[in-house]
Structure formats: structure tokens, C-alpha cells
Design a protein around this motif. Sequence first.
Motif, PDB file in Angstrom:
ATOM      1  N   PRO A 200       0.823  -1.212   0.000  1.00 35.23           N
ATOM      2  CA  PRO A 200       0.000   0.000   0.000  1.00 35.23           C
ATOM      3  C   PRO A 200       0.858   1.264   0.000  1.00 35.23           C
ATOM      4  CG  PRO A 200      -0.792  -1.568   1.636  1.00 35.23           C
ATOM      5  CD  PRO A 200       0.536  -2.088   1.166  1.00 35.23           C
ATOM      6  N   ILE A 201       0.530   2.180  -0.904  1.00 30.43           N
ATOM      7  CA  ILE A 201       1.234   3.465  -0.945  1.00 30.43           C
ATOM      8  C   ILE A 201       0.277   4.626  -0.710  1.00 30.43           C
ATOM      9  CG2 ILE A 201       1.049   3.629  -3.477  1.00 30.43           C
ATOM     10  CD1 ILE A 201       3.812   5.025  -3.436  1.00 30.43           C
ATOM     11  N   MET A 202      -1.002   4.454  -1.073  1.00 33.02           N
ATOM     12  CA  MET A 202      -2.029   5.449  -0.777  1.00 33.02           C
ATOM     13  C   MET A 202      -3.289   4.732  -0.311  1.00 33.02           C
ATOM     14  SD  MET A 202      -1.507   8.405  -3.685  1.00 33.02           S
ATOM     15  CE  MET A 202      -2.123   9.696  -2.598  1.00 33.02           C
ATOM     16  N   ALA A 203      -4.117   5.446   0.419  1.00 38.08           N
ATOM     17  CA  ALA A 203      -5.229   4.824   1.129  1.00 38.08           C
ATOM     18  C   ALA A 203      -6.484   4.686   0.272  1.00 38.08           C
ATOM     19  CB  ALA A 203      -5.559   5.644   2.375  1.00 38.08           C
ATOM     20  N   ALA A 204      -7.359   3.798   0.739  1.00 45.64           N
ATOM     21  CA  ALA A 204      -8.728   3.778   0.233  1.00 45.64           C
ATOM     22  C   ALA A 204      -9.466   4.970   0.825  1.00 45.64           C
ATOM     23  CB  ALA A 204      -9.423   2.477   0.643  1.00 45.64           C
ATOM     24  N   VAL A 205     -10.456   5.472   0.097  1.00 47.56           N
ATOM     25  CA  VAL A 205     -11.218   6.617   0.580  1.00 47.56           C
ATOM     26  C   VAL A 205     -12.710   6.301   0.514  1.00 47.56           C
ATOM     27  CG1 VAL A 205     -11.078   7.699  -1.716  1.00 47.56           C
ATOM     28  CG2 VAL A 205     -11.734   9.081   0.260  1.00 47.56           C
ATOM     29  N   ASP A 206     -13.383   6.462   1.633  1.00 47.15           N
ATOM     30  CA  ASP A 206     -14.829   6.277   1.718  1.00 47.15           C
ATOM     31  C   ASP A 206     -15.447   7.542   2.302  1.00 47.15           C
ATOM     32  OD1 ASP A 206     -14.400   3.686   0.847  1.00 47.15           O
ATOM     33  OD2 ASP A 206     -14.430   2.838   2.864  1.00 47.15           O
ATOM     34  N   GLU A 207     -16.734   7.725   2.024  1.00 47.20           N
ATOM     35  CA  GLU A 207     -17.460   8.873   2.561  1.00 47.20           C
ATOM     36  C   GLU A 207     -18.720   8.390   3.264  1.00 47.20           C
ATOM     37  OE1 GLU A 207     -18.164  11.455  -0.749  1.00 47.20           O
ATOM     38  OE2 GLU A 207     -16.066  12.120  -0.862  1.00 47.20           O
ATOM     39  N   TRP A 208     -19.096   9.092   4.309  1.00 51.77           N
ATOM     40  CA  TRP A 208     -20.293   8.712   5.048  1.00 51.77           C
ATOM     41  C   TRP A 208     -21.093   9.948   5.444  1.00 51.77           C
ATOM     42  CZ3 TRP A 208     -20.352  11.057   9.751  1.00 51.77           C
ATOM     43  CH2 TRP A 208     -19.118  11.444  10.284  1.00 51.77           C
TER      44      TRP A 208
END
Length: 385
Positions: free
Chosen positions: A179-187
Amino acid sequence: MAVINRIAGFAEEMAGWRRHIHMHPELALDCHETAAFVVKRLREFGVDEIHEGIAKTGVVAIINGQGAGPCTGLRADMDALPMQEETGAEWASKVDGKMHACGHDGHTAMLLGAAKYLSETRNFKGRVALIFQPAEEAIGGGRIMVEEGMMERFGIDEVYAIHTDSFAQAGELRTCAGPIMAAVDEWEITVKGVGGHAAYPHACKDPMIAAMQTGLALQTIVARNANPIDPIVVSVTQFHGGTASNIIADEVKLSGTVRTFSETNRDLAERRIGEIARAQAESFEMSADVVYERSYPATVNHAAQVDKSAKVAREVVGDDLVITDLPPEMGAEDFSYMLNERPGAFYFLGQGLGPSVHHPEFDFNDEVAPIGASFFARLIETLHR
């Protein structure tokens, strides 16, 4: 630095391409002028195939080498951001409220530079697929190109990308395996109560109190639910409710983002945000509606591709300017979709310390464009011997 002499020779031309794109920023999938500019240059270079209209305005160009071999994809993003530019540069944005504040103009110029060189020399076997992608900043143009079958259609075996980096010295190439960059979620949580006069709170069910408690309780996901050695961020970034100081609102909304590197933490965050929001609301005799949307997955580099591409990077910039143990970042990148489909690697290219990306004073450093173009070109020549 072993920048390719031929590429160094047209560095000013690359700067001209970049500044033209910078002056005409476009958003999301609507990169019509940028794509047309790219296609015009590619035709001038004499690439073998140009395929337009992928993910609406995306372009894939093919350059054939000498003899049979693999097909490697090189990707650049083309879209800008909805921001007002404050650089004061001669080539500043001519479009009000839009600017290239993330270096995508530079990414496109670097890939065009590699295309020009590879079209002239063709000192490689197999094929290279030049991927010019819209909508990295929103919607996920990379996802759409993958879903439209780009990898299968062009027989892409591996894929690589570069992103400018204003936190590293000019010419430094940084990456890591995994992993070099993150997953992104919105809530978003909507707490529903019963409004009324603020002087008579006993006659109401105040959603503001429940929402505030929920915002605080969400921090326990990181502090008490997640494995402390598996990074996760849960941020409350918006809180909306009420219309006047003497009115208790019927509902209050709070929303934010989640950043993770593992699907385990992604699942955890989605489950616990829902449980906490509903339980907090119920404890105040109210209800809560929860919407959780998964966006870009984590950007995960493949170890073998990092290893062999890092060797190329060292040939271009020298051992001292290649970092292969970069700590993962919590930003997100839709190149992740391409790496989920094919092995490859994502690199950061230092452009010198200065205003960060997404800042109104950010501008791509044209001096590093020949480095990025040379890295792309040498990568193809090395992998396709």
C-alpha cells in the motif's frame, strides 16, 4: 542525472505543452480540449494507434516496438480542480474557478514527452499503451476506463504512473511495495429528532445533542475498535443543523471521510459507523439514517514491479534520489483501480518544496518533466528488451 539527451533537448517544448494545458483546465470527465490537444500531439509524433472516447474523454495511444513482446501501460491523468488560481504565473488558468492544482498538467506533459521519444526511437520490443485519463479528482476515471475493458482491449500486462510531489526535493523518485495510498470512503449520518422552541427543550427531542455525541463516539473506532498497527482515519468534516439561535432543529447531518489500507478496516468502519450512529440516536429516543459510500480502493504497488522499476529509476536519477521504503500516505488515487487489474507501480516525483497540491498557489515544476519522461521511456526500453 541520466536524463535522456533527446528528451532534454525538447524540454522547452514539454514546458510549452504543460503551460497550454495549465491555462485551459477542465474538470472530471469533461476534458475535451485537453484530450484534443493530446491527440494532436500524438498524431504529430506518429504513434501507431489512437483510441478516443474511453471514459468519455480518455485516450489510449499505442506505439509498436520492434518485434514481439509485452504491452506496458503508462498512465497520466488530465483533469483539474474546481479552485481559483493564485499563482500569478504568466500561464495561469484562463478559466474562472478552475485550475491545475494537482500537477496533472505536468503528468500529461511528461507522458507526451515519453511518447515523442518512444515514437522516434522504438528501441524496444512489444507495445506501449499511453493512457491519458480524465476524472482522477472525482468520479474515478481510472475505474471507468478499467470497467470499459481497457486492459483486455489493448492487452496491457503491466501499468505504471507518476505523480508530482511538492514534499520532496526535485528529481527524487519515491515509492514502496504494498500500500502506498489509502482507500477513501465517505459517510453521512442524519439524526432525526423533534424540533421546537429552544426555550422549551423538554417539549422537543434535540438531534443536535445526539449528533454531537455521535461525532465524539465515532473516534472510538480508531481508538478502541481498530488494530492499532493497521492505520485508519475517521474524520468528521461537516456538521449541519439548525436555522436560528432559538429553534431546535428537526434533524442534524454530520458527514466525513474514512481512510484505510485494508479491506478489514474498511468493513469495520462501515459497520461501526452505522452501529454507533443508530445506537447513539436511540439512546436519546431518536433515529439515525446512515449512508456509507465506498470510493477509491487503496493504491497497492506490486513488489516485483517496484523492484525492477526502481532499478530503472536509479539509472535515471542516481541511487541517492530513489526511495523505495516510502511510508504509505492517507491520500487517495484512482490509479488503484488499474493496479487492482494488472501488476505495476505508482511513483512520486519530487518537484522541490513549495505549496502543496490542492493549494491555490501550487504550480508544477517544469524542470522535472524531462526526468519523469526519461523514467517512463527507460522503463519501456528496459522491460521490453
